[in-house]
Design a protein around this motif. Structure first.
Motif, short mmCIF file in Angstrom:
data_model
loop_
_atom_site.label_atom_id
_atom_site.label_comp_id
_atom_site.label_asym_id
_atom_site.label_seq_id
_atom_site.Cartn_x
_atom_site.Cartn_y
_atom_site.Cartn_z
N PHE A 216 50.03 91.89 -42.62
CA PHE A 216 51.12 92.52 -43.36
C PHE A 216 52.46 92.36 -42.62
CE2 PHE A 216 53.78 96.30 -44.18
CZ PHE A 216 54.08 96.03 -45.52
N SER A 217 52.43 92.37 -41.31
CA SER A 217 53.69 92.21 -40.56
C SER A 217 54.32 90.86 -40.87
CB SER A 217 53.44 92.38 -39.06
OG SER A 217 52.66 91.31 -38.55
N ASP A 239 43.48 106.13 -35.06
CA ASP A 239 43.84 104.94 -34.30
C ASP A 239 44.73 104.01 -35.12
OD1 ASP A 239 42.27 105.91 -32.25
OD2 ASP A 239 40.56 104.61 -32.69
N ILE A 240 44.40 103.83 -36.39
CA ILE A 240 45.19 102.95 -37.25
C ILE A 240 46.58 103.53 -37.47
CG2 ILE A 240 45.34 101.91 -39.53
CD1 ILE A 240 43.22 100.68 -37.62
N ARG A 241 46.67 104.84 -37.63
CA ARG A 241 48.00 105.46 -37.79
C ARG A 241 48.84 105.24 -36.54
NH1 ARG A 241 48.94 108.69 -42.11
NH2 ARG A 241 47.15 109.35 -43.38
N ARG A 242 48.24 105.36 -35.36
CA ARG A 242 48.98 105.11 -34.12
C ARG A 242 49.44 103.66 -34.02
NH1 ARG A 242 45.34 109.03 -31.99
NH2 ARG A 242 43.79 107.42 -31.52
N GLU A 243 48.57 102.74 -34.41
CA GLU A 243 48.91 101.32 -34.38
C GLU A 243 50.11 101.03 -35.29
OE1 GLU A 243 48.17 97.08 -33.61
OE2 GLU A 243 47.51 98.91 -32.60
N ILE A 244 50.08 101.60 -36.48
CA ILE A 244 51.17 101.40 -37.44
C ILE A 244 52.48 101.96 -36.89
CG2 ILE A 244 52.02 102.17 -39.71
CD1 ILE A 244 49.01 102.00 -40.60
N SER A 245 52.42 103.13 -36.30
CA SER A 245 53.61 103.75 -35.73
C SER A 245 54.13 102.94 -34.55
CB SER A 245 53.29 105.18 -35.29
OG SER A 245 54.40 105.78 -34.66
N ARG A 247 53.92 99.86 -34.01
CA ARG A 247 54.51 98.59 -34.43
C ARG A 247 55.73 98.78 -35.32
NH1 ARG A 247 49.74 94.24 -35.07
NH2 ARG A 247 51.57 93.06 -35.73
N GLY A 248 56.15 100.04 -35.51
CA GLY A 248 57.34 100.32 -36.30
C GLY A 248 57.18 100.04 -37.78
N LEU A 249 55.95 100.20 -38.30
CA LEU A 249 55.67 99.88 -39.70
C LEU A 249 55.52 101.12 -40.58
CD1 LEU A 249 53.01 97.05 -39.15
CD2 LEU A 249 55.43 96.76 -39.73
N SER A 250 55.70 102.29 -40.02
CA SER A 250 55.40 103.53 -40.75
C SER A 250 56.13 103.62 -42.09
CB SER A 250 55.75 104.74 -39.89
OG SER A 250 54.94 104.77 -38.73
N GLY A 251 57.35 103.13 -42.15
CA GLY A 251 58.12 103.20 -43.40
C GLY A 251 57.64 102.25 -44.46
#
Length: 370
Positions: A216-217, A239-245, A247-251
């Protein structure tokens, strides 16, 4: 028959998963005056499908074996259940882990029809790998009938023994492309603009979420308004939520949990992606195609999920960037979001037809035991 035939299904839990979706699709379509489903689960806490099961007339028997791992206690509980419920002349087991213990108990208790069902074509290689291999060897030994969700799943678990493929059928009336629903759901989820890449699956190592996030990135680098929609829950969700955060993808990532009306949620997607490390079948890929969503799966997913012209398959070794290229190609398919129900029925994945066949099979086998 004055009372319906009652089949006892043994499952880990009645969560929002592929095996459970199959069982509920069958349960909704059988003649429940002639045939009923009851469930033996491995957790004591309430679960996703409980309310509907009870509304349809089913019983839920809870154990704690997945909470305390007390297998001897589970065997005693099952023995007591079968002795007090002689109506259970058919026991249909879905997880091989507990099935290795449940099927011998059922045989000793005189249950005449004992089904071992294979739902996967591989096993996660972690610390539990060797014990799980031992359970796989034992699983079918005390079964009278063998079922599998695909040929690959049956060959993997039953190793040369004959088995029947029971397709993970879906409700083709519910899973159908609908432009108005698509617009409404995208608005409800705040996905009005941009390409939506979707995935439905438990947050578990098997589903390969990290590869999906990598992919997705690359999509996002070329489509800055793109969104990733992750439907499901599971042990790796934090763990996946932390990974997303990290990598700056939360938005750009939406994780709204699970839904009872999952057929509506697929409508919001532009491309469905399933990069699993392994799958017995991959029922979600069939659901996505039924709703008209172009679908990209890894080459570890069974070819039996190829049921329409909006399907593509890639090796994971091609890498996230190549997957991103293919996703963007699929997003522009002219056949996207059109009626695919004829392909689903032609491939044998219609729940009403499968339910009729399974109902006839259960009742015939029950009558043979009289």
């Amino acid at each position: 028959m004055s009372n319906p035939v009652r089949v006892l299904h043994v499952v880990q839990r009645m969560e929002a998963g592929g095996t459970q979706s199959l069982l509920m699709n069958l349960y909704r379509h059988i003649d429940r005056e002639r045939l009923q489903f009851d469930f033996l689960v491995e957790y004591t806490r309430p679960q996703f499908h409980d309310t509907e099961i009870e509304r349809l007339g089913g019983h839920i028997h809870r154990t704690s074996v997945r909470e305390d791992y007390n297998v001897p206690q589970f065997c005693r509980q099952l023995r007591a259940l079968l002795k007090t419920h002689p109506e259970y002349r058919i026991m249909h087991v879905h997880p091989y882990t507990i099935g290795a213990f449940a099927l011998p108990v059922a045989q000793r208790c005189g249950v005449p029809v004992r089904i071992a069902h294979s739902h996967n074509n591989e096993t996660v290689r972690n610390l539990a790998y060797l014990p799980k291999l031992a359970m796989q060897r034992l699983y079918a030994r005390h079964a009278t009938d063998l079922f599998a969700c695909s040929h690959e799943a049956g060959e993997y678990l039953f190793r040369g023994r004959p088995f029947h493929v029971i397709r993970n059928a879906i409700d083709t009336q519910a899973f159908r492309a609908d432009a108005a629903t698509r617009t409404l759901v995208r608005r409800e989820l705040g996905l009005d603009a941009g390409i939506v890449i979707g995935h439905v699956g438990r947050f578990h190592e098997q589903k390969n979420h990290r590869f999906l996030i990598d992919t997705f990135s690359h999509v996002l680098a070329r489509e800055p308004s793109a969104m990733l929609l992750l439907i499901g829950d599971g042990p790796l969700e934090p763990d996946i939520r932390r990974e997303i955060s990290h990598r700056g993808l939360s938005g750009h990532v939406l994780m709204p949990g699970t839904f009872h009306d999952i057929s509506r949620i697929y409508q919001a997607m532009d491309v469905f992606v399933l990069p699993s490390l392994f799958e017995g079948l991959g029922m979600v890929a069939i659901e996505a195609q039924a709703v008209g969503v172009p679908t990209l799966v890894s080459d570890t997913v069974s070819m039996e999920t190829r049921v329409s012209p909006i399907y593509a398959r890639m090796p994971l070794q091609a890498g996230p960037e190549a997957w991103a290229d293919r996703i963007l190609d699929l997003a522009n398919m002219p056949q996207a979001h059109t009626d695919m129900s004829v392909y689903i029925r032609r491939s044998g994945y219609d729940a009403a037809e499968t339910a009729r066949a399974m109902q006839d099979w259960y009742i015939r086998r029950w009558e043979e035991t009289q």
